[in-house]
Design a protein around this motif. Structure first.
Motif, mmCIF file in Angstrom:
data_model
loop_
_atom_site.group_PDB
_atom_site.id
_atom_site.type_symbol
_atom_site.label_atom_id
_atom_site.label_comp_id
_atom_site.label_asym_id
_atom_site.label_seq_id
_atom_site.Cartn_x
_atom_site.Cartn_y
_atom_site.Cartn_z
ATOM 1 N N PRO A 23 -55.608 -41.970 -27.994
ATOM 2 C CA PRO A 23 -56.532 -41.212 -28.856
ATOM 3 C C PRO A 23 -57.978 -41.445 -28.427
ATOM 4 N N ALA A 24 -58.768 -40.394 -28.502
ATOM 5 C CA ALA A 24 -60.214 -40.496 -28.246
ATOM 6 C C ALA A 24 -60.895 -40.486 -29.604
ATOM 7 N N LEU A 25 -61.604 -41.550 -29.914
ATOM 8 C CA LEU A 25 -62.207 -41.693 -31.232
ATOM 9 C C LEU A 25 -63.656 -41.234 -31.286
ATOM 10 N N THR A 26 -64.273 -41.031 -30.124
ATOM 11 C CA THR A 26 -65.658 -40.562 -30.076
ATOM 12 C C THR A 26 -65.761 -39.428 -29.059
ATOM 13 N N VAL A 27 -66.846 -38.685 -29.137
ATOM 14 C CA VAL A 27 -67.083 -37.609 -28.169
ATOM 15 C C VAL A 27 -67.178 -38.206 -26.767
ATOM 16 N N GLU A 28 -67.839 -39.334 -26.638
ATOM 17 C CA GLU A 28 -67.977 -39.978 -25.335
ATOM 18 C C GLU A 28 -66.615 -40.338 -24.747
ATOM 19 N N GLN A 29 -65.715 -40.871 -25.579
ATOM 20 C CA GLN A 29 -64.373 -41.206 -25.100
ATOM 21 C C GLN A 29 -63.624 -39.950 -24.677
ATOM 22 N N LEU A 30 -63.751 -38.886 -25.462
ATOM 23 C CA LEU A 30 -63.084 -37.636 -25.125
ATOM 24 C C LEU A 30 -63.601 -37.085 -23.803
ATOM 25 N N LEU A 31 -64.918 -37.059 -23.628
ATOM 26 C CA LEU A 31 -65.495 -36.553 -22.384
ATOM 27 C C LEU A 31 -65.053 -37.388 -21.183
ATOM 28 N N ARG A 32 -64.993 -38.704 -21.364
ATOM 29 C CA ARG A 32 -64.543 -39.570 -20.273
ATOM 30 C C ARG A 32 -63.097 -39.287 -19.921
ATOM 31 N N GLN A 33 -62.238 -39.194 -20.939
ATOM 32 C CA GLN A 33 -60.827 -38.923 -20.689
ATOM 33 C C GLN A 33 -60.636 -37.579 -19.998
ATOM 34 N N VAL A 34 -61.289 -36.568 -20.505
ATOM 35 C CA VAL A 34 -61.158 -35.232 -19.903
ATOM 36 C C VAL A 34 -61.668 -35.261 -18.465
ATOM 37 N N GLY A 35 -62.770 -35.963 -18.235
ATOM 38 C CA GLY A 35 -63.321 -36.060 -16.890
ATOM 39 C C GLY A 35 -62.368 -36.703 -15.896
ATOM 40 N N THR A 41 -59.140 -36.273 -15.852
ATOM 41 C CA THR A 41 -57.910 -35.495 -15.726
ATOM 42 C C THR A 41 -58.066 -34.314 -14.777
ATOM 43 N N GLU A 42 -56.935 -33.744 -14.411
ATOM 44 C CA GLU A 42 -56.921 -32.485 -13.675
ATOM 45 C C GLU A 42 -56.537 -31.340 -14.599
ATOM 46 N N VAL A 43 -55.739 -31.641 -15.622
ATOM 47 C CA VAL A 43 -55.243 -30.657 -16.584
ATOM 48 C C VAL A 43 -55.255 -31.313 -17.962
ATOM 49 N N VAL A 44 -55.578 -30.527 -18.988
ATOM 50 C CA VAL A 44 -55.525 -31.025 -20.354
ATOM 51 C C VAL A 44 -54.461 -30.242 -21.121
ATOM 52 N N ILE A 45 -53.577 -30.978 -21.777
ATOM 53 C CA ILE A 45 -52.566 -30.402 -22.661
ATOM 54 C C ILE A 45 -52.919 -30.879 -24.053
ATOM 55 N N SER A 46 -53.208 -29.926 -24.952
ATOM 56 C CA SER A 46 -53.653 -30.349 -26.280
ATOM 57 C C SER A 46 -53.392 -29.269 -27.322
ATOM 58 N N ALA A 47 -53.257 -29.721 -28.550
ATOM 59 C CA ALA A 47 -53.181 -28.824 -29.706
ATOM 60 C C ALA A 47 -54.497 -28.842 -30.468
ATOM 61 N N ARG A 48 -55.496 -29.518 -29.930
ATOM 62 C CA ARG A 48 -56.783 -29.673 -30.616
ATOM 63 C C ARG A 48 -57.830 -28.780 -29.965
ATOM 64 N N TYR A 49 -58.482 -27.963 -30.785
ATOM 65 C CA TYR A 49 -59.473 -26.992 -30.308
ATOM 66 C C TYR A 49 -60.577 -27.651 -29.485
ATOM 67 N N HIS A 50 -61.186 -28.693 -30.017
ATOM 68 C CA HIS A 50 -62.318 -29.306 -29.322
ATOM 69 C C HIS A 50 -61.897 -30.003 -28.024
ATOM 70 N N ASN A 51 -60.684 -30.504 -27.954
ATOM 71 C CA ASN A 51 -60.188 -31.054 -26.691
ATOM 72 C C ASN A 51 -60.126 -29.955 -25.635
ATOM 73 N N LEU A 52 -59.649 -28.782 -26.039
ATOM 74 C CA LEU A 52 -59.560 -27.653 -25.107
ATOM 75 C C LEU A 52 -60.942 -27.182 -24.691
ATOM 76 N N VAL A 53 -61.869 -27.109 -25.646
ATOM 77 C CA VAL A 53 -63.246 -26.704 -25.328
ATOM 78 C C VAL A 53 -63.854 -27.685 -24.331
ATOM 79 N N MET A 54 -63.721 -28.977 -24.585
ATOM 80 C CA MET A 54 -64.293 -29.980 -23.682
ATOM 81 C C MET A 54 -63.682 -29.895 -22.290
ATOM 82 N N ALA A 55 -62.404 -29.596 -22.223
ATOM 83 C CA ALA A 55 -61.750 -29.432 -20.919
ATOM 84 C C ALA A 55 -62.291 -28.206 -20.189
#
Length: 135
Positions: free
Chosen positions: A27-39, A41-55
């Motif tokens: 789980p990414a608990l902050t925007v910074e963690q989410l951006l780092r995780q997405v950065g 990756t090569e592909v993002v699989i998600s059911a979360r809107y903001h995860n998809l937007v960040m990807a």
């Protein structure tokens, strides 16, 4: 979390590597963690809107696990409708099949994603210019 555990179990049963850095399922608990995780990756699989937007902002192809029209619209606008999986149709076989399809098309998709992202950036710039000029 149960879906992630089940998906990892399916990968392991098929002898597909599921450890980091090949799969990030924390789980990414902050925007910074989410951006780092997405950065990372090569592909993002998600059911979360903001995860998809960040990807998409980072020019990463996505597979959207959808139960809402806003996810459908986002992914379709970026030309990725074939990578939209309604949650009621989600199964390990469907997901792995879409992933393999995406993997084969990834290099062709990235320039198109970047072009769509540029359209959104230009639209936002126009919107901000309008808002600022009317102050």
């Amino acid at each position: 979390r149960s879906v992630i555990k089940e998906f990892v179990a399916v990968l392991k049963s098929r002898r597909i590597a599921s450890d980091a850095p090949l799969l990030i399922a924390e789980p990414a608990l902050t925007v910074e963690q989410l951006l780092r995780q997405v950065g990372e990756t090569e592909v993002v699989i998600s059911a979360r809107y903001h995860n998809l937007v960040m990807a998409l902002i980072q020019n990463k192809p996505v597979i959207a696990l959808s139960d809402h029209a806003k996810l459908d619209s986002l992914v379709t606008d970026f030309g990725l409708a074939q990578y939209l999986i309604p949650l009621q149709n989600l199964s390990p076989d469907v997901l792995t099949g879409r992933f393999k399809q995406l993997e084969n098309e990834m290099e062709r998709l990235k320039p198109r994603l970047n072009a769509e992202l540029e359209k959104y950036r230009e639209a936002l710039d126009r919107l901000y210019a309008t808002v600022i000029s009317s102050e």
